[in-house]
Design a protein around this motif. Structure first.
Motif, PDB file in Angstrom:
ATOM      1  N   PRO A   9       0.827  -1.210   0.000  1.00 23.21           N
ATOM      2  CA  PRO A   9       0.000   0.000   0.000  1.00 23.21           C
ATOM      3  C   PRO A   9       0.853   1.247   0.000  1.00 23.21           C
ATOM      4  CG  PRO A   9       0.060  -1.001   2.175  1.00 23.21           C
ATOM      5  CD  PRO A   9       0.752  -1.939   1.264  1.00 23.21           C
ATOM      6  N   GLU A  10       0.727   2.052  -1.003  1.00 28.81           N
ATOM      7  CA  GLU A  10       1.366   3.355  -1.073  1.00 28.81           C
ATOM      8  C   GLU A  10       0.429   4.206  -1.866  1.00 28.81           C
ATOM      9  OE1 GLU A  10       6.126   2.877  -1.249  1.00 28.81           O
ATOM     10  OE2 GLU A  10       4.767   1.577  -2.298  1.00 28.81           O
ATOM     11  N   ALA A  11       0.413   5.494  -1.615  1.00 27.72           N
ATOM     12  CA  ALA A  11      -0.447   6.339  -2.441  1.00 27.72           C
ATOM     13  C   ALA A  11       0.150   6.360  -3.837  1.00 27.72           C
ATOM     14  CB  ALA A  11      -0.498   7.737  -1.851  1.00 27.72           C
ATOM     15  N   GLU A 428      12.383  -2.824 -10.522  1.00 25.73           N
ATOM     16  CA  GLU A 428      11.898  -2.558 -11.872  1.00 25.73           C
ATOM     17  C   GLU A 428      12.031  -3.759 -12.773  1.00 25.73           C
ATOM     18  OE1 GLU A 428      14.149   0.770 -12.965  1.00 25.73           O
ATOM     19  OE2 GLU A 428      13.093   2.092 -11.587  1.00 25.73           O
ATOM     20  N   LEU A 429      13.116  -4.530 -12.530  1.00 28.05           N
ATOM     21  CA  LEU A 429      13.291  -5.726 -13.359  1.00 28.05           C
ATOM     22  C   LEU A 429      12.304  -6.808 -12.974  1.00 28.05           C
ATOM     23  CD1 LEU A 429      17.166  -6.080 -13.589  1.00 28.05           C
ATOM     24  CD2 LEU A 429      15.591  -5.432 -15.382  1.00 28.05           C
ATOM     25  N   GLN A 430      11.595  -6.592 -11.830  1.00 31.73           N
ATOM     26  CA  GLN A 430      10.574  -7.530 -11.370  1.00 31.73           C
ATOM     27  C   GLN A 430      11.141  -8.927 -11.231  1.00 31.73           C
ATOM     28  OE1 GLN A 430       7.401  -6.869 -14.077  1.00 31.73           O
ATOM     29  NE2 GLN A 430       6.999  -4.835 -13.247  1.00 31.73           N
ATOM     30  N   ILE A 431      12.162  -8.990 -10.390  1.00 31.80           N
ATOM     31  CA  ILE A 431      12.821 -10.264 -10.125  1.00 31.80           C
ATOM     32  C   ILE A 431      11.851 -11.220  -9.445  1.00 31.80           C
ATOM     33  CG2 ILE A 431      14.693 -11.341  -8.828  1.00 31.80           C
ATOM     34  CD1 ILE A 431      15.861  -9.804 -10.974  1.00 31.80           C
ATOM     35  N   ILE A 432      11.054 -10.677  -8.521  1.00 29.50           N
ATOM     36  CA  ILE A 432      10.074 -11.546  -7.859  1.00 29.50           C
ATOM     37  C   ILE A 432       8.697 -11.166  -8.370  1.00 29.50           C
ATOM     38  CG2 ILE A 432      11.426 -11.985  -5.806  1.00 29.50           C
ATOM     39  CD1 ILE A 432       9.927  -9.794  -4.410  1.00 29.50           C
ATOM     40  N   HIS A 433       7.778 -12.081  -8.265  1.00 29.07           N
ATOM     41  CA  HIS A 433       6.442 -11.861  -8.815  1.00 29.07           C
ATOM     42  C   HIS A 433       5.737 -10.716  -8.140  1.00 29.07           C
ATOM     43  CE1 HIS A 433       6.661 -15.266 -11.415  1.00 29.07           C
ATOM     44  NE2 HIS A 433       6.998 -16.065 -10.428  1.00 29.07           N
ATOM     45  N   LYS A 434       4.868 -10.072  -8.888  1.00 28.85           N
ATOM     46  CA  LYS A 434       4.260  -8.829  -8.413  1.00 28.85           C
ATOM     47  C   LYS A 434       3.476  -8.952  -7.113  1.00 28.85           C
ATOM     48  CE  LYS A 434       3.905  -6.508 -12.791  1.00 28.85           C
ATOM     49  NZ  LYS A 434       3.271  -7.223 -13.850  1.00 28.85           N
ATOM     50  N   PRO A 435       2.689 -10.006  -6.905  1.00 31.04           N
ATOM     51  CA  PRO A 435       1.920 -10.023  -5.656  1.00 31.04           C
ATOM     52  C   PRO A 435       2.817 -10.027  -4.420  1.00 31.04           C
ATOM     53  CG  PRO A 435       1.110 -11.699  -7.162  1.00 31.04           C
ATOM     54  CD  PRO A 435       2.351 -11.169  -7.753  1.00 31.04           C
ATOM     55  N   ALA A 436       4.091 -10.463  -4.577  1.00 30.30           N
ATOM     56  CA  ALA A 436       4.955 -10.494  -3.393  1.00 30.30           C
ATOM     57  C   ALA A 436       5.278  -9.073  -2.971  1.00 30.30           C
ATOM     58  CB  ALA A 436       6.227 -11.269  -3.697  1.00 30.30           C
ATOM     59  N   PRO A 437       5.274  -8.826  -1.664  1.00 30.45           N
ATOM     60  CA  PRO A 437       5.457  -7.449  -1.195  1.00 30.45           C
ATOM     61  C   PRO A 437       6.904  -6.997  -1.295  1.00 30.45           C
ATOM     62  CG  PRO A 437       5.219  -8.934   0.654  1.00 30.45           C
ATOM     63  CD  PRO A 437       5.029  -9.770  -0.565  1.00 30.45           C
TER      64      PRO A 437
ATOM     65  N   VAL B 167       4.061  -6.304  10.379  1.00 30.89           N
ATOM     66  CA  VAL B 167       2.663  -6.552  10.742  1.00 30.89           C
ATOM     67  C   VAL B 167       1.767  -5.442  10.206  1.00 30.89           C
ATOM     68  CG1 VAL B 167       1.092  -6.561  12.719  1.00 30.89           C
ATOM     69  CG2 VAL B 167       3.104  -8.013  12.752  1.00 30.89           C
ATOM     70  N   SER B 168       2.203  -4.191  10.345  1.00 30.92           N
ATOM     71  CA  SER B 168       1.368  -3.104   9.826  1.00 30.92           C
ATOM     72  C   SER B 168       1.275  -3.185   8.318  1.00 30.92           C
ATOM     73  CB  SER B 168       1.921  -1.750  10.264  1.00 30.92           C
ATOM     74  OG  SER B 168       3.160  -1.510   9.647  1.00 30.92           O
ATOM     75  N   GLY B 169       2.346  -3.638   7.670  1.00 30.37           N
ATOM     76  CA  GLY B 169       2.294  -3.803   6.222  1.00 30.37           C
ATOM     77  C   GLY B 169       1.288  -4.866   5.822  1.00 30.37           C
ATOM     78  N   ILE B 170       1.293  -5.989   6.567  1.00 28.48           N
ATOM     79  CA  ILE B 170       0.354  -7.073   6.246  1.00 28.48           C
ATOM     80  C   ILE B 170      -1.068  -6.602   6.461  1.00 28.48           C
ATOM     81  CG2 ILE B 170      -0.429  -9.361   6.940  1.00 28.48           C
ATOM     82  CD1 ILE B 170       2.416 -10.073   7.600  1.00 28.48           C
ATOM     83  N   GLN B 171      -1.308  -5.849   7.552  1.00 21.30           N
ATOM     84  CA  GLN B 171      -2.664  -5.377   7.824  1.00 21.30           C
ATOM     85  C   GLN B 171      -3.152  -4.443   6.730  1.00 21.30           C
ATOM     86  OE1 GLN B 171      -2.454  -3.641  11.701  1.00 21.30           O
ATOM     87  NE2 GLN B 171      -3.102  -5.519  12.718  1.00 21.30           N
ATOM     88  N   LYS B 172      -2.280  -3.521   6.312  1.00 18.03           N
ATOM     89  CA  LYS B 172      -2.688  -2.603   5.236  1.00 18.03           C
ATOM     90  C   LYS B 172      -2.944  -3.375   3.953  1.00 18.03           C
ATOM     91  CE  LYS B 172       0.139   1.178   6.321  1.00 18.03           C
ATOM     92  NZ  LYS B 172       1.125   2.145   5.830  1.00 18.03           N
ATOM     93  N   HIS B 173      -2.118  -4.401   3.732  1.00 15.91           N
ATOM     94  CA  HIS B 173      -2.271  -5.229   2.542  1.00 15.91           C
ATOM     95  C   HIS B 173      -3.617  -5.924   2.541  1.00 15.91           C
ATOM     96  CE1 HIS B 173      -0.685  -7.382  -0.874  1.00 15.91           C
ATOM     97  NE2 HIS B 173      -0.980  -8.552  -0.329  1.00 15.91           N
ATOM     98  N   LYS B 174      -4.005  -6.457   3.732  1.00 10.70           N
ATOM     99  CA  LYS B 174      -5.291  -7.159   3.817  1.00 10.70           C
ATOM    100  C   LYS B 174      -6.427  -6.190   3.558  1.00 10.70           C
ATOM    101  CE  LYS B 174      -4.447 -11.014   6.933  1.00 10.70           C
ATOM    102  NZ  LYS B 174      -4.166 -11.106   8.345  1.00 10.70           N
ATOM    103  N   LYS B 175      -6.301  -4.968   4.142  1.00 12.61           N
ATOM    104  CA  LYS B 175      -7.375  -3.984   3.948  1.00 12.61           C
ATOM    105  C   LYS B 175      -7.507  -3.628   2.481  1.00 12.61           C
ATOM    106  CE  LYS B 175      -6.780  -0.407   6.577  1.00 12.61           C
ATOM    107  NZ  LYS B 175      -6.809   0.916   7.208  1.00 12.61           N
TER     108      LYS B 175
END
Lengths: 620, 224
Positions: A9-11, A428-437, B167-175
């Motif tokens: 999550p980032e704006a 940017e090279l997307q070494i790991i898959h996108k869903p991974a944080p 943990v806060s990252g995971i929570q924001k991710h879930k939301k």
């Protein structure tokens, strides 16, 4: 729906790229990256050995014609292309291949954090009374002090034996020093904590790590100026000796100092600038960052040299006192009959009356100038000279703690830039898959780096760090910076680039930048590179080893690197630089093969504004 | 009688002088630095201090060999200089005109060094027995080294920070994940509604359920 570059999550902006919270964070990050340990322990040393105040002349000339233009180029490049180093280089031309600067960032991150490990080790040892580097430990039967410690000094012993537990030769690796492994783990954990989500977290951490060193420097400045001997130290530092300017070595040192001090060609600055909005005045930013960096160097040299002057004065007084005690004991004179003030008159009197006795005492020559001349730079300054000075100050624990936290902050803010230079291109090279944080990628980077850096915690680790510092972080950067300038000016074309910069800053590109980018900076880089290589080749690469069994102990033993180590040195220096021609060759071959196909289209060099306009619409 | 006494005294004096001189056998040199130790509170070294010194050495000998034979007169001082340094020997009164072996004196002084130092308000460095090395006191070693404790504190803080951020990252991710799925459900409903081609609201009208043609003809059919 536009795809985010990461799922965290980032704006997100329209193109999903993270951005700085505010302009101040960005400037502070650049300053933190540029201002590092070198500002404290390399610049004052250079100033001292190259004629004091006179060194500022070549320094500011190099800043004007080499430092600021290259910095402006990098910031403008990153801001315009909005990509990390590999992406930016590829965008200018696939022939350039940006892997070189990425590789240098990796190598530097590895060894730089080990230096921070040493700082942390000293920091956690500063909470004891008395400080562990102030007293020698006793030997086994408790009749005297440990021999190695007694012959050198307690400070040297703590550094070489208790901290590094160094081996006498680089070929002897020794075992892992478990206390250093603990500190290394803590350091990498701190780096992970601060860079866990990229600039979102480093942006917050930089407020502390970039500003705190200035506070501590000011405190040390005030304290340092009150110490006896501070004025001698400062006079010694700043007295200009214009004769040194005739030596080309001075100009070379000024140019290299500016170049390495601004942390150019690492890719970190490009990464930082790429998170900026495109309509940002990168020219003003570049000038600001470069000037702040140089001013910090000057500002830091004042407390450093006050403290060094104090140390020299104290050593001089100690030398005198020891001689006085010897004379009093030998001639059974009453105490306090010979004081420091009348020492010389007494010596001349005694020499004339009892010359054999005086000769038998083997008195040391005590000259303040000699003690001031003992100049050290690098880790020696921080861990040996400064720690010795700190013991002499009242309340030494507090000073030690402050000093080492300051060094740690300085190094940590530079680490952010290094890690960002590694992190952004990988993202940017997307070494790991996108869903991974993002947290996972930064965790993997920190873990792998920690595991590789474990080899610096061996007995010979410090010798290897010197090698990395001398070879991996010097020549490749010059090569990469040179190709950077040539690539932007002649492949991307200066005309297009000046239009881009004009679009970003809102005013026409000054003639100064045109001239420096086109001719002066590349020429300077070429000259510096040649001079550097020639100087390195002049003598076989050697190192000084700490060997208690050496006859000249406590002097360090001068040794030559074995051939396999020399091969590694050459590899470290050449490999990142060779990336550019190698990748160019690879692409040339590929293009030759592809151009035989009928449907082949030449890859177009995308423009800054063009690249941005494609980002403004979300991809479906 | 008087002459005999004088003769004996002079012999004794000469003998004593022979026993105590610099570098004599079993003699020790002492060096005292009062001003270094006490600064402004320094006392002057005079005959009284010498007397105290003799007394302390005699005390040390008595304590060491636990025979109360040594007297103050057994300790001889000589060659006192301005430095303040002098030589001393301990004579043995049981065997005439000999000195106690140096090793015994050394052991006795070593055993009682602390008491001797304290009597003069000095330390090992400022009251030096030149041939007698002092056992240095070992530094105080806490059971766990201090640095390990500090390291533990630092590491705990770091790990707490990392866990908090993850943990806060995971929570924001879930939301964030919940929001898009909710939005997707809404879209599906809208699409379902649209897919049919006819809006649901329109289908709810009676005109959809009941055929107006047949409803109007209900009256024509006769009821059974």
């Amino acid at each position: 729906m536009s795809q985010d570059l990461s799922a965290t999550p980032e704006a997100p902006k329209e193109d999903g790229r993270p951005k700085w919270d505010n302009k101040f964070q960005y400037i502070l990050s650049c300053i933190g990256f540029a201002v590092g340990l070198g500002n404290v322990w390399r610049f004052p040393y250079l100033c001292q050995i190259h004629g004091g105040g006179a060194f500022l002349i070549p320094y500011f000339i190099a800043l004007l014609f080499e430092g600021i233009p290259l910095l402006h180029l990098e910031l403008a490049l990153g801001q315009c292309l909005r990509k990390g180093s590999i992406g930016a280089w590829n965008t200018i031309s696939p022939y350039l291949g940006g892997v070189g600067s990425w590789m240098v960032s990796v190598l530097v991150s590895l060894y730089y954090n080990t230096v921070l490990t040493w700082v942390m080790w000293y920091f956690i040892n500063s909470f004891q009374e008395p400080l562990p580097w102030s007293v020698c430990p006793l030997n086994e039967n408790r009749t005297g002090f440990n021999e190695e410690c007694y012959e050198s000094t307690a400070v040297n012993y703590f550094w070489y034996r208790k901290t590094l537990n160094i081996t006498p030769d680089i070929a002897e690796s020794g075992t892992f020093r478990w206390w250093l492994i603990l500190c290394l783990a803590a350091c990498w954990a701190i780096v992970y904590l601060c860079t866990i989500r990229g600039i979102e977290t480093t942006g917050k951490a930089i407020y502390v790590t970039a500003i705190f060193p200035y506070l501590v420097l000011t405190i040390f400045l005030i304290q340092g100026l009150t110490l006896p001997g501070a004025t001698e130290g400062l006079i010694y530092l700043f007295t200009p000796n214009l004769n040194t300017l005739k030596n080309p070595r001075v100009w070379l040192d000024a140019a290299t100092q500016i170049f390495f001090s601004l942390s150019l060609a690492f890719g970190g600055l490009i990464a930082f600038a790429s998170y900026n909005p495109t309509k940002n005045d990168c020219e003003k930013d570049a000038v600001t960052v470069a000037l702040v960096n140089s001013m910090t160097s000057l500002y830091a040299s004042i407390p450093v040299f006050s403290v060094l002057g104090f140390k020299a004065k104290t050593a001089y007084w100690d030398c005198l006192d020891r001689n006085i005690i010897n004379i009093i004991n030998e001639f059974d004179l009453p105490e306090e009959s010979i004081m420091r003030q009348n020492y010389t008159s007494w010596i001349s009197f005694l020499n004339s009356s009892y010359p054999e006795k005086i000769a038998g005492l083997k008195l040391k020559r005590c000259e303040l100038q000699e003690f001031l001349d003992q100049s050290v730079s690098g880790t020696g300054l921080a861990f040996i000279v400064f720690t010795q000075a700190i013991i002499l100050m009242p309340g030494s624990q507090a000073w030690a703690i402050l000093f080492f936290i300051m060094l740690f902050s300085l190094g940590l803010s530079s680490m952010f830039g290094n890690i960002e230079g590694v992190f952004t291109p990988l993202l940017e090279l997307q070494i790991i898959h996108k869903p991974a944080p993002k947290e996972l990628l930064s965790g993997i980077i920190c873990l792998i780096s920690f595991l590789i850096a474990l080899c610096f915690t061996l007995g010979s680790g410090s010798y290897w760090i010197d090698i990395f510092d001398r070879y991996a972080a010097s020549v490749p950067l010059l090569i990469i910076a040179f190709f950077e300038v040539i690539g932007v000016v002649y492949i991307y074309k200066i005309k297009r680039f000046s239009e881009d910069v004009e679009w970003m800053t809102g005013r026409k590109l000054n003639l100064f930048w045109q001239i420096t980018w086109r001719f002066i900076s590349p020429l300077l880089l070429l000259i510096v590179f040649m001079a550097f290589v020639i100087l390195q080749m002049q003598k076989p690469p050697s190192y000084t080893a700490w060997n208690p069994k050496y006859e000249g102990f406590p002097m360090k033993e001068e040794k030559v690197y074995p051939p396999w180590v020399q091969a590694i040195c050459v590899l470290l220096a050449a490999l990142p630089g060779m990336c550019v021609p190698l990748v160019a060759l690879f692409h040339l071959v590929k293009q030759r093969r592809r151009s035989k196909e009928p449907s082949f289209v030449l890859p177009e060099v995308s423009s800054c504004q063009g690249a941005n306009s494609s980002f403004s619409h979300p991809k479906e | 009688m008087l002459r005999a006494l004088l003769l004996i005294l002079s012999v004794v004096a000469i003998a004593h002088a022979e026993l105590c001189k610099p570098d004599a056998q079993n003699a020790f040199k002492v060096r005292i630095s009062i001003k270094t130790a006490l600064g402004d509170n320094a006392y002057a070294w005079d005959a009284n201090e010498e007397y105290l010194f003799k007394a302390m050495v005699a005390f040390a000998m008595r304590r060491y060999s636990s025979k109360s034979a040594t007297q103050i007169s057994n300790v001889l001082l000589c060659n006192v200089t301005d430095r303040v340094s002098f030589w001393f020997v301990v004579t043995d009164s049981s065997k005439n005109v000999t000195t106690v072996p140096g090793s015994e004196v050394e052991a006795a002084i070593r055993m009682n060094r602390n008491r001797i130092n304290n009597a003069f308000l000095l330390s090992d460095k400022t009251l030096q027995f030149l041939k007698i090395t002092s056992t240095l006191s070992p530094p105080v070693d806490p059971p766990t080294p201090v640095w390990l404790i500090v390291f533990g504190v630092v590491l705990c803080l770091i790990v707490a920070g990392i866990v908090f951020l993850i943990v806060s990252g995971i929570q924001k991710h879930k939301k964030k994940n919940k929001e898009p799925t909710e939005r997707e459900n809404l879209e599906e409903k809208v699409e379902v509604t649209l897919e049919n081609g006819i809006p649901c609201e329109a289908l709810d009208l009676k005109a959809g359920h009941i055929n107006g043609v047949f409803a109007a003809d209900d009256d024509r059919f006769t009821s059974l």
